[in-house]
Design a protein around this motif. Structure first.
Motif, PDB file in Angstrom:
ATOM      1  N   ALA A  66     -45.663 -32.322 -17.034  1.00  0.00           N
ATOM      2  CA  ALA A  66     -46.759 -31.353 -17.126  1.00  0.00           C
ATOM      3  C   ALA A  66     -46.236 -29.929 -17.197  1.00  0.00           C
ATOM      4  O   ALA A  66     -46.791 -29.078 -17.919  1.00  0.00           O
ATOM      5  CB  ALA A  66     -47.700 -31.511 -15.933  1.00  0.00           C
ATOM      6  N   VAL A  67     -45.157 -29.630 -16.478  1.00  0.00           N
ATOM      7  CA  VAL A  67     -44.572 -28.289 -16.523  1.00  0.00           C
ATOM      8  C   VAL A  67     -43.972 -28.010 -17.902  1.00  0.00           C
ATOM      9  O   VAL A  67     -44.174 -26.930 -18.474  1.00  0.00           O
ATOM     10  CB  VAL A  67     -43.505 -28.121 -15.427  1.00  0.00           C
ATOM     11  CG1 VAL A  67     -42.766 -26.793 -15.599  1.00  0.00           C
ATOM     12  CG2 VAL A  67     -44.151 -28.189 -14.048  1.00  0.00           C
ATOM     13  N   LEU A  68     -43.239 -28.977 -18.444  1.00  0.00           N
ATOM     14  CA  LEU A  68     -42.658 -28.784 -19.776  1.00  0.00           C
ATOM     15  C   LEU A  68     -43.744 -28.631 -20.836  1.00  0.00           C
ATOM     16  O   LEU A  68     -43.591 -27.848 -21.786  1.00  0.00           O
ATOM     17  CB  LEU A  68     -41.734 -29.952 -20.117  1.00  0.00           C
ATOM     18  CG  LEU A  68     -40.502 -30.114 -19.217  1.00  0.00           C
ATOM     19  CD1 LEU A  68     -39.672 -31.305 -19.658  1.00  0.00           C
ATOM     20  CD2 LEU A  68     -39.658 -28.841 -19.210  1.00  0.00           C
ATOM     21  N   ALA A  69     -44.842 -29.352 -20.687  1.00  0.00           N
ATOM     22  CA  ALA A  69     -45.969 -29.193 -21.607  1.00  0.00           C
ATOM     23  C   ALA A  69     -46.566 -27.792 -21.490  1.00  0.00           C
ATOM     24  O   ALA A  69     -47.002 -27.204 -22.490  1.00  0.00           O
ATOM     25  CB  ALA A  69     -47.026 -30.251 -21.330  1.00  0.00           C
ATOM     26  N   GLU A  70     -46.586 -27.243 -20.280  1.00  0.00           N
ATOM     27  CA  GLU A  70     -47.083 -25.885 -20.082  1.00  0.00           C
ATOM     28  C   GLU A  70     -46.150 -24.872 -20.741  1.00  0.00           C
ATOM     29  O   GLU A  70     -46.612 -23.907 -21.367  1.00  0.00           O
ATOM     30  CB  GLU A  70     -47.234 -25.591 -18.586  1.00  0.00           C
ATOM     31  CG  GLU A  70     -47.752 -24.215 -18.237  1.00  0.00           C
ATOM     32  CD  GLU A  70     -49.212 -23.982 -18.576  1.00  0.00           C
ATOM     33  OE1 GLU A  70     -49.772 -22.960 -18.131  1.00  0.00           O
ATOM     34  OE2 GLU A  70     -49.808 -24.810 -19.301  1.00  0.00           O
ATOM     35  N   PHE A  71     -44.842 -25.088 -20.629  1.00  0.00           N
ATOM     36  CA  PHE A  71     -43.897 -24.216 -21.333  1.00  0.00           C
ATOM     37  C   PHE A  71     -44.145 -24.273 -22.841  1.00  0.00           C
ATOM     38  O   PHE A  71     -44.142 -23.241 -23.525  1.00  0.00           O
ATOM     39  CB  PHE A  71     -42.458 -24.638 -21.035  1.00  0.00           C
ATOM     40  CG  PHE A  71     -41.991 -24.378 -19.631  1.00  0.00           C
ATOM     41  CD1 PHE A  71     -42.769 -23.661 -18.735  1.00  0.00           C
ATOM     42  CD2 PHE A  71     -40.766 -24.848 -19.201  1.00  0.00           C
ATOM     43  CE1 PHE A  71     -42.334 -23.416 -17.431  1.00  0.00           C
ATOM     44  CE2 PHE A  71     -40.315 -24.610 -17.920  1.00  0.00           C
ATOM     45  CZ  PHE A  71     -41.098 -23.903 -17.027  1.00  0.00           C
ATOM     46  N   ALA A  72     -44.350 -25.480 -23.366  1.00  0.00           N
ATOM     47  CA  ALA A  72     -44.592 -25.628 -24.802  1.00  0.00           C
ATOM     48  C   ALA A  72     -45.894 -24.954 -25.212  1.00  0.00           C
ATOM     49  O   ALA A  72     -46.001 -24.417 -26.320  1.00  0.00           O
ATOM     50  CB  ALA A  72     -44.629 -27.110 -25.170  1.00  0.00           C
ATOM     51  N   ARG A  73     -46.879 -24.969 -24.340  1.00  0.00           N
ATOM     52  CA  ARG A  73     -48.168 -24.351 -24.661  1.00  0.00           C
ATOM     53  C   ARG A  73     -48.034 -22.850 -24.873  1.00  0.00           C
ATOM     54  O   ARG A  73     -48.645 -22.286 -25.794  1.00  0.00           O
ATOM     55  CB  ARG A  73     -49.170 -24.613 -23.533  1.00  0.00           C
ATOM     56  CG  ARG A  73     -50.555 -23.992 -23.782  1.00  0.00           C
ATOM     57  CD  ARG A  73     -51.466 -24.103 -22.576  1.00  0.00           C
ATOM     58  NE  ARG A  73     -51.023 -23.281 -21.453  1.00  0.00           N
ATOM     59  CZ  ARG A  73     -51.245 -21.973 -21.341  1.00  0.00           C
ATOM     60  NH1 ARG A  73     -51.874 -21.307 -22.307  1.00  0.00           N
ATOM     61  NH2 ARG A  73     -50.829 -21.310 -20.269  1.00  0.00           N
ATOM     62  N   ILE A  74     -47.224 -22.181 -24.051  1.00  0.00           N
ATOM     63  CA  ILE A  74     -47.190 -20.723 -24.088  1.00  0.00           C
ATOM     64  C   ILE A  74     -46.181 -20.165 -25.079  1.00  0.00           C
ATOM     65  O   ILE A  74     -46.210 -18.973 -25.384  1.00  0.00           O
ATOM     66  CB  ILE A  74     -46.932 -20.141 -22.686  1.00  0.00           C
ATOM     67  CG1 ILE A  74     -45.556 -20.554 -22.148  1.00  0.00           C
ATOM     68  CG2 ILE A  74     -48.041 -20.577 -21.727  1.00  0.00           C
ATOM     69  CD1 ILE A  74     -45.221 -19.947 -20.791  1.00  0.00           C
ATOM     70  N   VAL A  75     -45.274 -21.016 -25.592  1.00  0.00           N
ATOM     71  CA  VAL A  75     -44.241 -20.555 -26.515  1.00  0.00           C
ATOM     72  C   VAL A  75     -44.666 -20.814 -27.965  1.00  0.00           C
ATOM     73  O   VAL A  75     -45.170 -21.889 -28.295  1.00  0.00           O
ATOM     74  CB  VAL A  75     -42.902 -21.273 -26.222  1.00  0.00           C
ATOM     75  CG1 VAL A  75     -41.859 -20.927 -27.280  1.00  0.00           C
ATOM     76  CG2 VAL A  75     -42.394 -20.897 -24.845  1.00  0.00           C
ATOM     77  N   ARG A  76     -44.450 -19.835 -28.815  1.00  0.00           N
ATOM     78  CA  ARG A  76     -44.781 -19.981 -30.235  1.00  0.00           C
ATOM     79  C   ARG A  76     -43.890 -21.024 -30.883  1.00  0.00           C
ATOM     80  O   ARG A  76     -42.797 -21.347 -30.377  1.00  0.00           O
ATOM     81  CB  ARG A  76     -44.605 -18.643 -30.962  1.00  0.00           C
ATOM     82  CG  ARG A  76     -43.178 -18.130 -30.959  1.00  0.00           C
ATOM     83  CD  ARG A  76     -42.978 -16.971 -31.908  1.00  0.00           C
ATOM     84  NE  ARG A  76     -41.652 -16.376 -31.803  1.00  0.00           N
ATOM     85  CZ  ARG A  76     -40.549 -16.864 -32.353  1.00  0.00           C
ATOM     86  NH1 ARG A  76     -40.587 -17.985 -33.047  1.00  0.00           N
ATOM     87  NH2 ARG A  76     -39.391 -16.235 -32.217  1.00  0.00           N
TER      88      ARG A  76
END
Length: 212
Positions: free
Chosen positions: A120-130
C-alpha cells in the motif's frame, strides 16, 4: 494507524534530539545518491522526502537545486531539525496530488512499515509520482521483521524493523508501477539495500522488472 506505527513514532519522538545530533552529517554514499537523483531529474525538480526525520536530506537535496517537501510521522523529529518546508504525515496517506511530483526520496523509512502494509505504501508512492519520475529507496537487507531496541540512541524504547531482499522488493515495486534501474548494498551498523526505480507508464509485469 496500527499499534506498531504508533509505538515506533513515540520512540522517534523521544529520541529525536539525540537522533538529530548523531545523524547530523550524511555519509559519502548518501551524498552521492542525492547528487545522482538531482542529476537524473534536473534542476528545479519537485521531490518529496518521505520519512525525512530532522530534515538532513531535505537540505542536502536542496543544495543540489531540488525543490523538496519533507514528510515524517514523528513531530519530534521534524522539530529537532528545525528545517522549513516539512510537515507531519503518514506515508500511507500522503497529502500530495496524484502525479504531481518528479520523485520520491525514502531513506531508511520504509523499513519501519510492517510487511503486510508495504504494498500500500509503494502504491501511494506511485500515485504521487509522475510517469517517468524516480524513486530512491533505502531499506534494511535481510529476512523477517520485528522490534529492535533503540539502544544506539541511549533509549530502551522499541522501533519496528522490516527487512527486505532485492527479488521480493523488485516484485513489489513492479506491482506498484515502478521499474528498478539500479541497486546497491553497503554495511553501516546493519546491511543496507539501495534501490533506484522509475515510474512506468503502467503497472509493470514482474518479469519485466528483473535486473540485468
Amino acid at each position: 494507524m496500527s499499534e506498531i506505527s504508533i509505538e515506533t513514532r513515540q520512540t522517534y519522538d523521544l529520541i529525536s534530539e539525540t537522533y538529530a545530533r548523531v545523524n547530523a552529517t550524511p555519509d559519502e554514499r548518501i551524498r552521492a545518491d542525492a547528487a545522482g537523483l538531482a542529476a537524473d531529474l534536473g534542476p528545479g525538480c519537485l521531490v518529496a522526502d518521505v520519512g525525512c526525520g530532522p530534515g538532513r536530506e531535505v537540505e542536502l537535496l536542496r543544495a543540489h537545486g531540488v525543490r523538496v517537501v519533507g514528510f515524517d510521522l514523528s513531530l519530534g523529529q521534524l522539530r529537532a531539525g528545525g528545517v522549513a518546508g516539512v510537515a507531519q504525515a503518514d506515508m500511507r496517506r500522503l497529502p500530495v496530488r496524484s502525479g504531481s511530483l518528479d520523485g520520491v526520496w525514502c531513506q531508511a523509512a520504509l523499513l519501519h512499515i510492517p510487511r503486510a502494509e508495504v504494498p500500500a505504501v509503494l502504491a501511494e508512492f506511485a500515485r504521487i509520482v509522475r510517469i517517468g519520475g524516480a524513486l530512491h529507496l533505502n531499506v534494511s537487507e535481510g529476512d523477517g521483521e520485528g522490534w529492535e531496541m533503540a539502544a544506539n540512541y541511549g533509549s530502551d524504547r522499541r522501533r519496528w524493523f522490516t527487512l527486505h531482499r532485492l527479488p521480493d522488493l523488485t516484485r513489489l515495486l513492479a506491482e506498484a508501477g515502478f521499474v528498478v534501474r539500479r541497486s546497491g548494498r553497503n554495511r553501516a551498523r546493519r546491511d543496507w539495500l539501495r534501490v533506484y526505480a522509475h515510474r512506468a507508464d503502467t503497472r509493470t509485469p514482474v518479469a519485466d522488472s528483473a535486473l540485468g
